[in-house]
Each structure stands twice: as structure tokens, then as C-alpha cells.
Design a protein around this motif. Sequence first.
Motif, PDB file in Angstrom:
ATOM      1  N   GLY A  66       0.834  -1.202   0.000  1.00  0.00           N
ATOM      2  CA  GLY A  66       0.000   0.000   0.000  1.00  0.00           C
ATOM      3  C   GLY A  66       0.862   1.242   0.000  1.00  0.00           C
ATOM      4  N   GLU A  67       0.385   2.288   0.684  1.00  0.00           N
ATOM      5  CA  GLU A  67       1.129   3.560   0.706  1.00  0.00           C
ATOM      6  C   GLU A  67       2.324   3.508   1.651  1.00  0.00           C
ATOM      7  N   THR A  68       2.257   2.636   2.681  1.00  0.00           N
ATOM      8  CA  THR A  68       3.353   2.584   3.650  1.00  0.00           C
ATOM      9  C   THR A  68       4.280   1.424   3.305  1.00  0.00           C
ATOM     10  N   SER A  69       5.353   1.282   4.060  1.00  0.00           N
ATOM     11  CA  SER A  69       6.275   0.179   3.773  1.00  0.00           C
ATOM     12  C   SER A  69       5.725  -1.157   4.298  1.00  0.00           C
ATOM     13  N   ARG A  70       4.669  -1.095   5.105  1.00  0.00           N
ATOM     14  CA  ARG A  70       4.113  -2.341   5.667  1.00  0.00           C
ATOM     15  C   ARG A  70       3.356  -3.095   4.582  1.00  0.00           C
ATOM     16  N   GLY A  71       3.739  -4.357   4.360  1.00  0.00           N
ATOM     17  CA  GLY A  71       3.062  -5.142   3.329  1.00  0.00           C
ATOM     18  C   GLY A  71       2.562  -6.460   3.892  1.00  0.00           C
ATOM     19  N   LEU A  72       1.859  -7.185   3.046  1.00  0.00           N
ATOM     20  CA  LEU A  72       1.363  -8.514   3.409  1.00  0.00           C
ATOM     21  C   LEU A  72       1.989  -9.494   2.419  1.00  0.00           C
ATOM     22  N   TYR A  73       2.732 -10.455   2.926  1.00  0.00           N
ATOM     23  CA  TYR A  73       3.490 -11.366   2.079  1.00  0.00           C
ATOM     24  C   TYR A  73       2.965 -12.777   2.271  1.00  0.00           C
ATOM     25  N   GLU A  74       2.706 -13.462   1.160  1.00  0.00           N
ATOM     26  CA  GLU A  74       2.105 -14.798   1.278  1.00  0.00           C
ATOM     27  C   GLU A  74       2.405 -15.631   0.039  1.00  0.00           C
ATOM     28  N   PRO A  75       2.436 -16.961   0.216  1.00  0.00           N
ATOM     29  CA  PRO A  75       2.572 -17.812  -0.976  1.00  0.00           C
ATOM     30  C   PRO A  75       1.299 -17.710  -1.802  1.00  0.00           C
ATOM     31  N   ILE A  76       1.383 -18.051  -3.110  1.00  0.00           N
ATOM     32  CA  ILE A  76       0.165 -17.928  -3.924  1.00  0.00           C
ATOM     33  C   ILE A  76      -0.753 -19.131  -3.757  1.00  0.00           C
ATOM     34  N   HIS A  77      -0.221 -20.231  -3.185  1.00  0.00           N
ATOM     35  CA  HIS A  77      -1.057 -21.432  -3.070  1.00  0.00           C
ATOM     36  C   HIS A  77      -1.976 -21.345  -1.861  1.00  0.00           C
TER      37      HIS A  77
END
Length: 355
Positions: free
Chosen positions: A269-280
Amino acid sequence: MKYNIALLKGDGIGPEIVDSAVRVLTALGEKFGHEFNFTPYDIGGVAIDKHGEPLPKATVEGCLNSDSVLLGAVGGPKWDTLPGNMRPEKALLGIREAMGLFTNLRPAKLYSALKDDCPLRSDIVENGFDIMIVRELTGGIYFGERGMREGKYGEEAYDTECYSRMEIERIARVAFETAKKRRCNLISIDKANVLESSRLWRKVVHEIAAEYPEVSCSDMLVDNAAMQLVRNPAQFDVIVTSNMFGDILSDEASQITGSIGMLPSASLGETSRGLYEPIHGSAPDIAGKGLANPIATILSAAMMLLYSFGLSAESDCIVSAVDKVLSCGYRTADIAHGGESLSTDAITDKIIENI
Ligand code: NAD
């Protein structure tokens, strides 16, 4: 440096693969002198069982107070008969919305050690491919006005594709910045020969392109892109596209790598905080058996290091450790084709040995 990471392990193989990524990050922290603190929160089916809802408030608050979030997967047969808004998968939309994540980054890379897994002819993928799809995540037809009405031929349903200049500008900037860090080649995919929304998309992308003279930018129609991905995937570096086109093309791109357990993703998003996940998904058929391939989740952690924390050397260290392990012939069952395979923990140990 100290980083606080929220862990959303979820259901099925989620806890096993997130634990593997935590072990890799911890080993990496020791090597590079970083402290990674991990706090688990419930999401999905496990949250329904414990708290009566798939996305408890404490989970949302925990994620918003963290530096970044690592997610396993949610869902499973136990919760399949619940009504739509109580399903584990509902939590995914909820957490993306709460974190304001409008970009989805999905790499599709063919590892040279896994060329035989690719369903395309060997001459097509001789030189491998390494594509990054930048998909707009919170606009377009999935979020546009929709409804049912009486039309000329009786009952009809409609959905609306709508994009504002602001939404296109911000995703285009992410795509150009991403291309700058890679091979400086961006292809914007639309349907400008038919759709008004695509014509605005194209116009705005061209305007932003003027700010990035170092990136070569061109347009491609989505129907052609679907063909080009299987005809010559190596021509693509970074792709930027709308929500629905990105949804479809990123699944096509993941299929041509041949290994679902290998592909990470990042939502930003706008901040450096992201959500990381496998695609499965949560792979309930193999949960708890030590059979899960943890590499997609470990590579998701590598994306977190790069995109949320700006730790590119550390991120590269994980990617090359995975490369080395695969080149040495180590495999989990999903990519072993009946040959010798390692458990989730054992392949994680091999990756850690190469950190
Ligand atoms: P899936 O991705 O979970 O599994 C598809 C097949 O791939 C299965 O045979 C599985 O064993 C295998 N597989 C998947 N990941 C693997 C890994 N890391 N290692 C080895 N093998 C792996 O898709 P599905 O079976 O359609 O869905 C299962 C559940 O997951 C459903 O409840 C679905 O709603 C949910 N789901 C969740 C997410 C998410 O959390 N982001 C995404 C997709 C599906």
C-alpha cells in the motif's frame, strides 16, 4: 535493525510453512545482525474456531502495529459450508482492505533446476523466464457498481469496470519503480481497443512513463498478452495491469512455472508495511504430514526484506540459498516427480545451511 513481524499462520499447511520461513529469517538475522521479532495472530478457520470470526479485531490491530505481515494460507473443508461472510477466505479481503493494500506483486520465475516442470516446450523456455506482475488490487470490476435489473430480455446482471486517474497513477508508479529495480522493461496490459476505462489507463500510464525515461514502456492488449505468455514468456520483465486482467494473467503465469509451491507474492500500500504470502492455498490434503513445500513462503519472506525493509542483500541471500538447494537436486515431494524427496523441515534445514 529490529523488525516486528506479525505472523498469520492460518490453516492446513499454513503453520508448517510459516514456521519454516521464521527459521530462515532467524538464521538470516543472526548472519546480518538484525533482530526479527515474531508475533502470531489468528486468521481464517482457526480464528473461527477460537473466536467465532475469521478476522478478529486483535489480528487487524496486530498487523497494523507491525512492521510487516507474513501469511500462510486459510481455509479447509471443515469451514466450507459456512455462509460467505463467515468463510475463512473472507479474512483475506478484510485484512487487505484494513491494511490499504492496492498493489499485488506476483513474480513468476522458471528456475533452471526446475525446467522440466514447465508445461511449455523446451525450446520456448530454453533461456528461462523471470516475470513480475504488478496487479491493481482494490479497484476495477471487482469493486465497481453491480446489481440485478429487468432488461430488454428480462432478468439481467451487471458489473462495472471503473478506474480513476488517481488509482491508475499510483499503480503505474509502483510498476515503474519495480521495473527500475529490474531489467527496466514495462509492458502495460489493457483492452484499450474496446474499453473506455482501458483508454484512460493507457493515457495515464503514458503520462507517468515520461517521469521514467530509463524504463522502456509499451502497451499490449490483454488477449494478445494471454497468447504471448505461452508463446514467448521471456519477452516480459514487468507487467502492470488492472485487477481482473491481473487476476487471470498471474494465474496463467504461475502455471507455466509448473510449481505452485514455489511462488511468493506481496501486497503493498502507501506505507512500507506489506502482506506477504505464498500464492497457493492451505493444501488440506497434505497438512500435518511434513510434505508441504515451504519455498513459496520462504521467498515471500525474501520479498518482505526487499520491499518492506529495503534489505536487498539479505533478500538476495535467501533467493540464492533456494537456488543452490534446488541446483543440488534437493526437492520436496511436489517437485520430486516420484524421486527422492525431503520433508518440509529437512529442505528448510538445507536452505538455512546455504544462508
Ligand atoms: P491449494 O493451493 O491449497 O492446493 C492445490 C494442490 O496443490 C493440492 O494438491 C495441494 O496439496 C498442492 N499444494 C499447494 N501448496 C503446496 C505446497 N506448498 N507444497 C506442496 N503441495 C502444495 O488449493 P485448493 O486445494 O484449491 O484449496 C485448499 C484450500 O485453500 C481451500 O479452502 C481454499 O479456499 C484455500 N485457499 C486459500 C488461499 C489463501 O489462503 N491465500 C488461496 C487459495 C486457496
